[in-house]
Design a protein around this motif. Structure first.
Motif, PDB file in Angstrom:
ATOM      1  N   ALA A  17       0.835  -1.204   0.000  1.00 21.45           N
ATOM      2  CA  ALA A  17       0.000   0.000   0.000  1.00 21.45           C
ATOM      3  C   ALA A  17       0.866   1.249   0.000  1.00 21.45           C
ATOM      4  O   ALA A  17       2.009   1.230   0.459  1.00 21.45           O
TER       5      ALA A  17
ATOM      6  N   ALA B 155      -3.743   0.033   5.451  1.00 18.71           N
ATOM      7  CA  ALA B 155      -3.252   1.351   5.055  1.00 18.71           C
ATOM      8  C   ALA B 155      -4.197   2.449   5.534  1.00 18.71           C
ATOM      9  O   ALA B 155      -3.749   3.524   5.955  1.00 18.71           O
TER      10      ALA B 155
ATOM     11  N   ILE C 225      -4.772   7.041  -0.172  1.00 16.27           N
ATOM     12  CA  ILE C 225      -4.204   5.703  -0.039  1.00 16.27           C
ATOM     13  C   ILE C 225      -4.603   4.822  -1.211  1.00 16.27           C
ATOM     14  O   ILE C 225      -5.666   4.992  -1.822  1.00 16.27           O
TER      15      ILE C 225
ATOM     16  N   SER D  56      -3.775   0.471  -2.584  1.00 19.41           N
ATOM     17  CA  SER D  56      -3.146  -0.803  -2.268  1.00 19.41           C
ATOM     18  C   SER D  56      -3.259  -1.753  -3.448  1.00 19.41           C
ATOM     19  O   SER D  56      -4.228  -1.693  -4.227  1.00 19.41           O
TER      20      SER D  56
END
Length: 349
Positions: free
Chosen positions: A211, A273, A304, A306
């Motif tokens: 992430a 994350a 964020i 991932s």
């Protein structure tokens, strides 16, 4: 298994490189002791003392061992600048009255040979001692000269080794400086980008997610405008400290843009994350800063992404998605965490 080195702090993460860091040079005393043992056997004497500088430093003050007494005897004599042979100390016009000759331990044989440096200056002696008088033949004199050459080469080799080690240290220092942001002490853009590629490859091979968190201090432009660059740098340094306290030792933290941090979280899912980003956001918000006597409430916004949501994305795509998520968090009014989505506007802040 992940390394426990703190990758958010470059000072703890610079690798030694190759096997160079595992080299351990022997101390001069260990090398000298080896030659002393060889010389004692080679010349059939009670002891050999090889010294560069003051022999007394090899022994504890007041020590009365036989070796310490022999060292005292050698130190009391003038440093030999050429081969100096005394077959029988009791018959030598200067040494015969020496207290260690007339009294215990009754040294009867002494030979000294100079050790020179690369400039040809005498820096020490090889001393042979015995408690029986005996001749020192021509062959032994040649062997002693050969031994001196070997010792001198060993000394020169040690000097070269130390110089080489110093060059390695300087190279590591320069390499470290080239990878670190000089103000914040984090990885710079080139270093954090390289770290991202390395961690993506590692996580891909181990079939684990990775992430990214893109974060920025919401008030940084305002602080810079009102208080100047120096105070904005101080604020950024404090934020870096709070971010480090919220991430794992093996997570990587870098300055990706002037006011943007990139945090690489190997093995982290989107859920993890998000939790980390929220922890960072709360950690920063919970610590207002004093700037020129004024209490300033600091907040961050974060985006964020991932690989568990975008498994085939290249590093550039992940960075773009994280940037878009950060823009969404800023658009939401700052002090927000936003997750990446392909539906987010294609604008890079």
């Amino acid at each position: 298994m992940a390394s426990q080195l703190d990758r958010s702090n470059p000072a703890t993460f610079i690798p030694l490189g190759g096997n160079t860091g595992d080299l351990r040079a022997e101390t001069n005393q260990v090398k000298i002791a080896r030659f002393e043992r060889l010389a004692s056997k080679l010349f059939g004497v009670s002891n050999c003392l090889i010294y560069l500088g003051d022999l007394a430093t090899r022994f504890e003050p007041g020590e009365r061992s036989m070796a310490a007494i022999e060292a005292m005897f050698c130190s009391s004599l003038v440093l030999a600048e050429d081969l100096f042979v005394v077959d029988d100390t009791t018959k030598h016009h200067e040494i015969a009255t020496h207290p260690l000759v007339t009294g215990a331990p009754y040294i009867r044989f002494y030979v000294a040979y100079p050790i020179t440096d690369q400039a040809g200056d005498v820096v020490g002696n090889i001393a042979l001692l015995d408690y029986d008088a005996h001749p020192f033949e021509d062959e032994s004199r040649l062997l002693l000269a050969d031994l001196a050459v070997l010792i001198e080469r060993e000394i020169a080799s040690g000097i070269l080794y130390q110089a080489h080690q110093e060059l390695i240290r300087q190279h590591r220092s320069l390499k470290r400086e080239s990878l670190i942001d000089p103000i914040l002490g984090t990885w710079n853009k080139a270093a954090i980008s390289r770290s991202l590629q390395i961690e993506m490859d590692r996580c891909s091979k181990s079939e684990k997610p990775l992430a990214l968190i893109f974060a920025t201090l919401d008030q940084i432009a305002q602080i810079r405008d009102l208080h100047g660059i120096a105070f904005s740098d101080i604020a950024m340094v404090r934020v870096v400290s709070r971010i480090r306290s919220c991430v794992r030792p093996f997570d990587a933290l870098g300055r990706f843009g002037n006011d943007i941090f990139l945090i690489v979280l190997p093995g982290a899912s989107l859920l993890v994350a998000t939790a980390v980003a929220e922890r960072i956001r709360i950690g920063v918000m919970s610590h207002p800063d004093q700037i020129e006597g004024e209490l300033v409430q600091l907040t961050i916004s974060a985006g964020i992404v991932s690989t568990d949501m975008y498994p085939n994305a290249e590093p550039e795509i992940l960075i773009s998605l994280a940037e878009k998520a950060l823009l969404s968090a800023k658009t939401a009014g700052n002090n927000h965490v936003a997750q990446a989505s392909f539906a987010q506007p294609d604008i890079i802040i």
